[in-house]
Scaffold this motif. Structure first.
Motif, PDB file in Angstrom:
ATOM      1  N   HIS A 115       0.843  -1.191   0.000  1.00  0.00           N
ATOM      2  CA  HIS A 115       0.000   0.000   0.000  1.00  0.00           C
ATOM      3  C   HIS A 115       0.882   1.246   0.000  1.00  0.00           C
ATOM      4  O   HIS A 115       1.938   1.266   0.639  1.00  0.00           O
ATOM      5  CB  HIS A 115      -0.905   0.035   1.235  1.00  0.00           C
ATOM      6  CG  HIS A 115      -2.075  -0.892   1.147  1.00  0.00           C
ATOM      7  ND1 HIS A 115      -2.057  -2.169   1.677  1.00  0.00           N
ATOM      8  CD2 HIS A 115      -3.297  -0.737   0.582  1.00  0.00           C
ATOM      9  CE1 HIS A 115      -3.221  -2.757   1.446  1.00  0.00           C
ATOM     10  NE2 HIS A 115      -3.982  -1.911   0.785  1.00  0.00           N
ATOM     11  N   SER A 116       0.439   2.264  -0.669  1.00  0.00           N
ATOM     12  CA  SER A 116       1.134   3.547  -0.614  1.00  0.00           C
ATOM     13  C   SER A 116       0.876   4.184   0.750  1.00  0.00           C
ATOM     14  O   SER A 116      -0.116   3.872   1.421  1.00  0.00           O
ATOM     15  CB  SER A 116       0.626   4.470  -1.719  1.00  0.00           C
ATOM     16  OG  SER A 116      -0.716   4.868  -1.448  1.00  0.00           O
ATOM     17  N   PRO A 117       1.749   5.078   1.185  1.00  0.00           N
ATOM     18  CA  PRO A 117       1.481   5.771   2.454  1.00  0.00           C
ATOM     19  C   PRO A 117       0.208   6.597   2.400  1.00  0.00           C
ATOM     20  O   PRO A 117      -0.465   6.773   3.415  1.00  0.00           O
ATOM     21  CB  PRO A 117       2.730   6.634   2.652  1.00  0.00           C
ATOM     22  CG  PRO A 117       3.323   6.787   1.288  1.00  0.00           C
ATOM     23  CD  PRO A 117       3.016   5.512   0.570  1.00  0.00           C
ATOM     24  N   THR A 118      -0.126   7.095   1.212  1.00  0.00           N
ATOM     25  CA  THR A 118      -1.360   7.872   1.052  1.00  0.00           C
ATOM     26  C   THR A 118      -2.576   7.025   1.386  1.00  0.00           C
ATOM     27  O   THR A 118      -3.432   7.400   2.203  1.00  0.00           O
ATOM     28  CB  THR A 118      -1.460   8.414  -0.382  1.00  0.00           C
ATOM     29  OG1 THR A 118      -0.363   9.303  -0.639  1.00  0.00           O
ATOM     30  CG2 THR A 118      -2.766   9.153  -0.595  1.00  0.00           C
ATOM     31  N   THR A 119      -2.674   5.866   0.769  1.00  0.00           N
ATOM     32  CA  THR A 119      -3.803   4.975   1.019  1.00  0.00           C
ATOM     33  C   THR A 119      -3.785   4.435   2.439  1.00  0.00           C
ATOM     34  O   THR A 119      -4.821   4.348   3.108  1.00  0.00           O
ATOM     35  CB  THR A 119      -3.785   3.812   0.011  1.00  0.00           C
ATOM     36  OG1 THR A 119      -3.937   4.339  -1.316  1.00  0.00           O
ATOM     37  CG2 THR A 119      -4.906   2.827   0.293  1.00  0.00           C
ATOM     38  N   PHE A 120      -2.597   4.082   2.930  1.00  0.00           N
ATOM     39  CA  PHE A 120      -2.496   3.500   4.255  1.00  0.00           C
ATOM     40  C   PHE A 120      -2.962   4.488   5.327  1.00  0.00           C
ATOM     41  O   PHE A 120      -3.704   4.116   6.249  1.00  0.00           O
ATOM     42  CB  PHE A 120      -1.061   3.057   4.535  1.00  0.00           C
ATOM     43  CG  PHE A 120      -0.933   2.121   5.705  1.00  0.00           C
ATOM     44  CD1 PHE A 120      -1.026   0.748   5.527  1.00  0.00           C
ATOM     45  CD2 PHE A 120      -0.720   2.602   6.986  1.00  0.00           C
ATOM     46  CE1 PHE A 120      -0.921  -0.126   6.597  1.00  0.00           C
ATOM     47  CE2 PHE A 120      -0.601   1.739   8.066  1.00  0.00           C
ATOM     48  CZ  PHE A 120      -0.711   0.374   7.873  1.00  0.00           C
ATOM     49  N   LEU A 121      -2.545   5.745   5.218  1.00  0.00           N
ATOM     50  CA  LEU A 121      -2.958   6.735   6.213  1.00  0.00           C
ATOM     51  C   LEU A 121      -4.455   6.992   6.155  1.00  0.00           C
ATOM     52  O   LEU A 121      -5.116   7.141   7.189  1.00  0.00           O
ATOM     53  CB  LEU A 121      -2.183   8.033   6.008  1.00  0.00           C
ATOM     54  CG  LEU A 121      -0.740   8.031   6.518  1.00  0.00           C
ATOM     55  CD1 LEU A 121      -0.016   9.312   6.124  1.00  0.00           C
ATOM     56  CD2 LEU A 121      -0.711   7.872   8.040  1.00  0.00           C
ATOM     57  N   ARG A 122      -4.998   7.055   4.952  1.00  0.00           N
ATOM     58  CA  ARG A 122      -6.451   7.252   4.828  1.00  0.00           C
ATOM     59  C   ARG A 122      -7.208   6.095   5.467  1.00  0.00           C
ATOM     60  O   ARG A 122      -8.178   6.303   6.209  1.00  0.00           O
ATOM     61  CB  ARG A 122      -6.832   7.388   3.354  1.00  0.00           C
ATOM     62  CG  ARG A 122      -6.450   8.725   2.725  1.00  0.00           C
ATOM     63  CD  ARG A 122      -6.719   8.718   1.238  1.00  0.00           C
ATOM     64  NE  ARG A 122      -6.375  10.001   0.625  1.00  0.00           N
ATOM     65  CZ  ARG A 122      -6.250  10.208  -0.681  1.00  0.00           C
ATOM     66  NH1 ARG A 122      -6.440   9.189  -1.519  1.00  0.00           N
ATOM     67  NH2 ARG A 122      -5.936  11.395  -1.136  1.00  0.00           N
ATOM     68  N   ASP A 123      -6.760   4.879   5.196  1.00  0.00           N
ATOM     69  CA  ASP A 123      -7.444   3.708   5.753  1.00  0.00           C
ATOM     70  C   ASP A 123      -7.204   3.571   7.250  1.00  0.00           C
ATOM     71  O   ASP A 123      -8.055   3.056   7.985  1.00  0.00           O
ATOM     72  CB  ASP A 123      -6.999   2.453   5.016  1.00  0.00           C
ATOM     73  CG  ASP A 123      -7.535   2.398   3.585  1.00  0.00           C
ATOM     74  OD1 ASP A 123      -8.430   3.203   3.261  1.00  0.00           O
ATOM     75  OD2 ASP A 123      -7.063   1.560   2.798  1.00  0.00           O
ATOM     76  N   LEU A 124      -6.032   4.017   7.715  1.00  0.00           N
ATOM     77  CA  LEU A 124      -5.766   4.009   9.150  1.00  0.00           C
ATOM     78  C   LEU A 124      -6.735   4.949   9.866  1.00  0.00           C
ATOM     79  O   LEU A 124      -7.287   4.618  10.922  1.00  0.00           O
ATOM     80  CB  LEU A 124      -4.321   4.426   9.416  1.00  0.00           C
ATOM     81  CG  LEU A 124      -3.830   4.275  10.862  1.00  0.00           C
ATOM     82  CD1 LEU A 124      -3.710   2.808  11.242  1.00  0.00           C
ATOM     83  CD2 LEU A 124      -2.462   4.975  11.028  1.00  0.00           C
ATOM     84  N   GLY A 125      -6.944   6.129   9.282  1.00  0.00           N
ATOM     85  CA  GLY A 125      -7.894   7.068   9.854  1.00  0.00           C
ATOM     86  C   GLY A 125      -9.308   6.527   9.847  1.00  0.00           C
ATOM     87  O   GLY A 125     -10.060   6.700  10.817  1.00  0.00           O
ATOM     88  N   LEU A 126      -9.684   5.868   8.768  1.00  0.00           N
ATOM     89  CA  LEU A 126     -11.025   5.287   8.678  1.00  0.00           C
ATOM     90  C   LEU A 126     -11.214   4.196   9.722  1.00  0.00           C
ATOM     91  O   LEU A 126     -12.253   4.130  10.395  1.00  0.00           O
ATOM     92  CB  LEU A 126     -11.239   4.722   7.266  1.00  0.00           C
ATOM     93  CG  LEU A 126     -12.615   4.093   6.984  1.00  0.00           C
ATOM     94  CD1 LEU A 126     -13.721   5.123   7.152  1.00  0.00           C
ATOM     95  CD2 LEU A 126     -12.647   3.509   5.566  1.00  0.00           C
ATOM     96  N   ALA A 127     -10.200   3.349   9.886  1.00  0.00           N
ATOM     97  CA  ALA A 127     -10.285   2.282  10.883  1.00  0.00           C
ATOM     98  C   ALA A 127     -10.350   2.863  12.293  1.00  0.00           C
ATOM     99  O   ALA A 127     -11.056   2.338  13.166  1.00  0.00           O
ATOM    100  CB  ALA A 127      -9.084   1.347  10.744  1.00  0.00           C
ATOM    101  N   TYR A 128      -9.626   3.942  12.523  1.00  0.00           N
ATOM    102  CA  TYR A 128      -9.646   4.594  13.832  1.00  0.00           C
ATOM    103  C   TYR A 128     -11.049   5.129  14.139  1.00  0.00           C
ATOM    104  O   TYR A 128     -11.557   4.964  15.252  1.00  0.00           O
ATOM    105  CB  TYR A 128      -8.624   5.726  13.855  1.00  0.00           C
ATOM    106  CG  TYR A 128      -8.591   6.515  15.143  1.00  0.00           C
ATOM    107  CD1 TYR A 128      -8.020   5.986  16.291  1.00  0.00           C
ATOM    108  CD2 TYR A 128      -9.132   7.798  15.212  1.00  0.00           C
ATOM    109  CE1 TYR A 128      -7.981   6.705  17.475  1.00  0.00           C
ATOM    110  CE2 TYR A 128      -9.105   8.528  16.386  1.00  0.00           C
ATOM    111  CZ  TYR A 128      -8.530   7.971  17.518  1.00  0.00           C
ATOM    112  OH  TYR A 128      -8.512   8.695  18.693  1.00  0.00           O
TER     113      TYR A 128
END
Length: 396
Positions: A206-219
């Protein structure tokens, strides 16, 4: 003009002048930690650990990251490993170097995704914190957006399962470390600068862009009311050692040092309105490296000589220029608190990384002085940043 008005104007002028002086003083105190990701000090011998830490100080570094290798089932390091961490911490304290411990998740074959493994990892990290009172900075994991260090990345439907799983680990470890001491700085992410964002037969990343977005969504979906990290780490390598740190990626999902504005915006979007800081979250550039060519007269200090020098290796002069520019860029990015180069000295194996400021025999490369000068200027707050252009005013 009545005297009372004159006095008020003088008082106001003095107040403005004092405010301006204070503001200028605050601006002058902006500093940036500069160091290296380097585990050479992890030896049980305190004298040898100190000698290796001294080399980092000679390079002008005031921050060093060492790595702890967690493995499935471990809830504490072995006695030998603990002795090495304690020797490294003692050496750092003697040299006034800030020591960061990065706890790796054991590679893709033993990613801590189960409840039992998460608990063991958190307990292991907390044990280190209890055993190393000098150390107050811990990085949780390493590049969880890459399949080399974290699996699975996707489920059968192609959805990102790495980010939610990493969130669970980060949250549990955050709580365990804060139970040891609320002053511990929990650093999350340690993200790779690029990834493919697609499930397929090749590398699943995963790119850091996608990973951070999905991390925020999971949070958000977790409904957690506490933070998960005090700082974000990212490894802003260029596409190769020939790529300058000034390279931008406006049309891709990659993130390098020059993409700071994009990174801050991503953090803002991911965590805005939650208990987790977003746009104001401190950022650590935890790995950045540029490989250099090894001179023929230095090859005796290296191994695996049948391997050709890295195809992207550059001259020492170019490495110095890139490292100096990277320091300048990071220094002028308000929420960036540190920049760590990958290694103090080259790795002896030519199949590994030769990105240090010293050769494998610990003798200095020709660009050491240039980088040291820039590092010390950043650490003492004597660098200058270009003035921001005022935004144009538009009439309504």
């Amino acid at each position: 003009m009545p005297p009372i008005f004159r006095r008020q104007i003088v008082v106001f002028a003095l107040a403005v002048a004092a405010f301006g002086s204070a503001t200028g003083a605050q601006a002058a105190t902006r500093t940036l930690a500069v160091g290296a990701s380097e585990s050479a000090t992890l030896v049980p011998d305190p004298v040898l650990a100190k000698t290796r830490m001294d080399l980092a100080v000679l390079a002008g570094f005031n921050e060093i990251e060492v790595r702890a290798e967690w493995a499935r089932g471990l809830t504490a390091p072995s006695p030998d490993d603990l002795a090495a961490f304690q020797a490294s911490a003692a050496a750092a304290q003697l040299d006034a170097v800030r020591l960061i411990v990065a706890v790796d998740t054991g590679g893709s074959g033993q990613t801590p995704v189960s409840a039992a493994d998460r608990a063991a990892f958190a307990q292991y990290t907390a044990f280190l914190a209890q055993s190393l009172p000098y150390v107050t900075d811990f990085i949780v994991g390493n590049e969880p957006n890459l399949n080399r260090f974290w699996m699975p990345q996707f489920d059968r439907r192609g959805r990102n399962v790495a980010a939610p799983a990493y969130l669970a680990l980060l949250a549990q470890t955050y709580d365990a470390l804060k139970a040891v001491s609320p002053q511990i700085n929990v650093i999350g992410g340690a993200l790779s600068p690029r990834g493919a964002d697609r499930r397929g037969p090749g590398r699943q990343t995963h790119s850091p862009t996608t990973f951070l977005r999905d991390l925020g969504l999971a949070y958000r979906k977790s409904h957690r009311t506490a933070a998960i990290m005090d700082m974000l780490a990212i490894h802003p390598y260029g596409e190769s050692s020939k790529t300058p740190p000034t390279a931008l990626h406006p049309r891709s999902t990659s993130i390098s040092i020059a993409d700071y504005t994009k990174l801050v915006q991503l953090l803002k979007q991911a965590f805005r309105g939650t208990a987790q800081r977003g746009a104001s979250l401190p950022i650590l550039y935890a790995e950045y490296g540029v490989q250099t060519q090894v001179p023929a007269d230095k090859l005796g200090a290296y191994t695996n000589l049948a391997v050709p020098t890295a195809f992207d290796a550059v001259s020492e002069s170019k490495q110095g220029t890139y490292y100096k520019r990277a320091i300048q860029l990071a220094y002028c990015q308000p929420t960036v608190v540190g920049l760590l180069f990958f290694h103090v000295s080259d790795e002896p194996d030519l199949d590994r990384w030769q990105s240090g400021l010293f050769y494998a025999d610990d003798t200095p490369k020709t660009d050491l002085g240039l980088v040291k000068e820039a590092a010390q200027a950043a650490e003492t707050g004597t660098l200058t940043c270009p003035k921001q252009k005022p935004k144009p005013k538009f009439r309504r």
